[in-house]
Scaffold this active site. Structure first.
Site, PDB file in Angstrom:
ATOM      1  N   GLU A  98      10.040  12.418  17.836  1.00  0.00           N
ATOM      2  CA  GLU A  98      10.057  13.099  19.124  1.00  0.00           C
ATOM      3  C   GLU A  98      11.156  12.495  19.997  1.00  0.00           C
ATOM      4  OE1 GLU A  98       6.176  13.000  20.898  1.00  0.00           O
ATOM      5  OE2 GLU A  98       5.422  14.572  19.571  1.00  0.00           O
TER       6      GLU A  98
ATOM      7  N   HIS B 286       5.093  17.987  23.526  1.00  0.00           N
ATOM      8  CA  HIS B 286       3.980  17.034  23.608  1.00  0.00           C
ATOM      9  C   HIS B 286       3.279  17.166  24.962  1.00  0.00           C
ATOM     10  CE1 HIS B 286       2.513  13.039  21.705  1.00  0.00           C
ATOM     11  NE2 HIS B 286       1.555  13.566  22.452  1.00  0.00           N
TER      12      HIS B 286
ATOM     13  N   ALA C 211       0.252  18.977  25.436  1.00  0.00           N
ATOM     14  CA  ALA C 211      -1.143  19.411  25.360  1.00  0.00           C
ATOM     15  C   ALA C 211      -2.069  18.560  26.227  1.00  0.00           C
ATOM     16  CB  ALA C 211      -1.620  19.398  23.911  1.00  0.00           C
TER      17      ALA C 211
END
Length: 218
Positions: free
Chosen positions: A165, A184, A186
């Site tokens: 990431e 990322h 959530a």
């Protein structure tokens, strides 16, 4: 250690991903922004009610997603695990892959789960099925996922976590129209971030006061 500050958020994001994939929301959005207003701009759609959701990882988030999915009429099956104590049908991974219309990952990353979703697993999925990952990027072999999407072995994916990431968004599977990518995100909401900070701070104060912090990892 703050283990449960974003349970609802991640479960909601996974369910939102299911709706976005199943109802072609992302595909239609891309098409309309490019000037195409056409039902044929996306694959055929199937009703979500009655569809089978396979959940891999039945911790707090997996259980919350199961509750939400059941509320909208989905059938939930879970990856079999000894003493899981689940009220849902438990299946071996291979059978879960074969039966599920959507598969959502909620397992921790370990040596045993790294690249759990590999070419073999993807090959057992339905060509109309979707993969959702809001857990850890390295659970998925992204090269195998790109190949499966490119060959039509599965219909699409929603990836909130990647490895590494950030990923290279110019490469497959991240640049494919069948893939929804979120950064990322959530776990995020105003409530979850406040809870995270307050809980972490409270435990620091507990330690400094000579008390036992609430969430010790042993």
């Amino acid at each position: 250690n703050v283990p449960d500050y974003c349970v609802n958020e991640v479960a909601e994001h996974a369910l939102a991903s299911i709706f976005a994939l199943g109802r072609n929301i992302a595909n239609f959005h891309l098409a309309t922004k490019q000037g195409r207003y056409d039902l044929a701009a996306a694959p055929p759609m199937r009703q979500l009610r009655g569809a089978t959701l396979g959940i891999i990882g039945m911790g707090k988030i997996g259980r919350q997603l199961a509750t939400l999915a059941t509320a909208v009429g989905m059938k939930v099956v879970v990856a079999a695990r000894p003493s899981i104590g689940s009220e849902f049908v438990q299946l071996p991974l291979t059978e879960l892959a074969r039966q599920s219309d959507y598969i959502s990952l909620h397992a921790p990353l370990s040596d045993q789960t790294r690249n759990l979703i590999d070419a073999e697993f993807l090959g057992n999925m339905k060509p109309t099925a979707f993969l959702i990952n809001t857990s850890r990027g390295a659970l998925v072999d992204h090269a195998a996922l790109a190949e499966a999407l490119g060959n039509g072995k599965i219909a699409g994916a929603a990836l909130d976590v990647q490895d590494p990431e950030p990923p290279d968004l110019q490469t497959a599977p991240f640049n494919m129209t069948q893939t929804i990518v979120t950064p990322h995100a959530a776990f995020v909401s105003e409530t979850s971030l406040l809870t995270l900070r307050e809980t972490a701070t409270r435990q620091v104060l507990q330690f400094l006061a000579g008390e036992r912090p609430d969430n010790i990892v042993v």
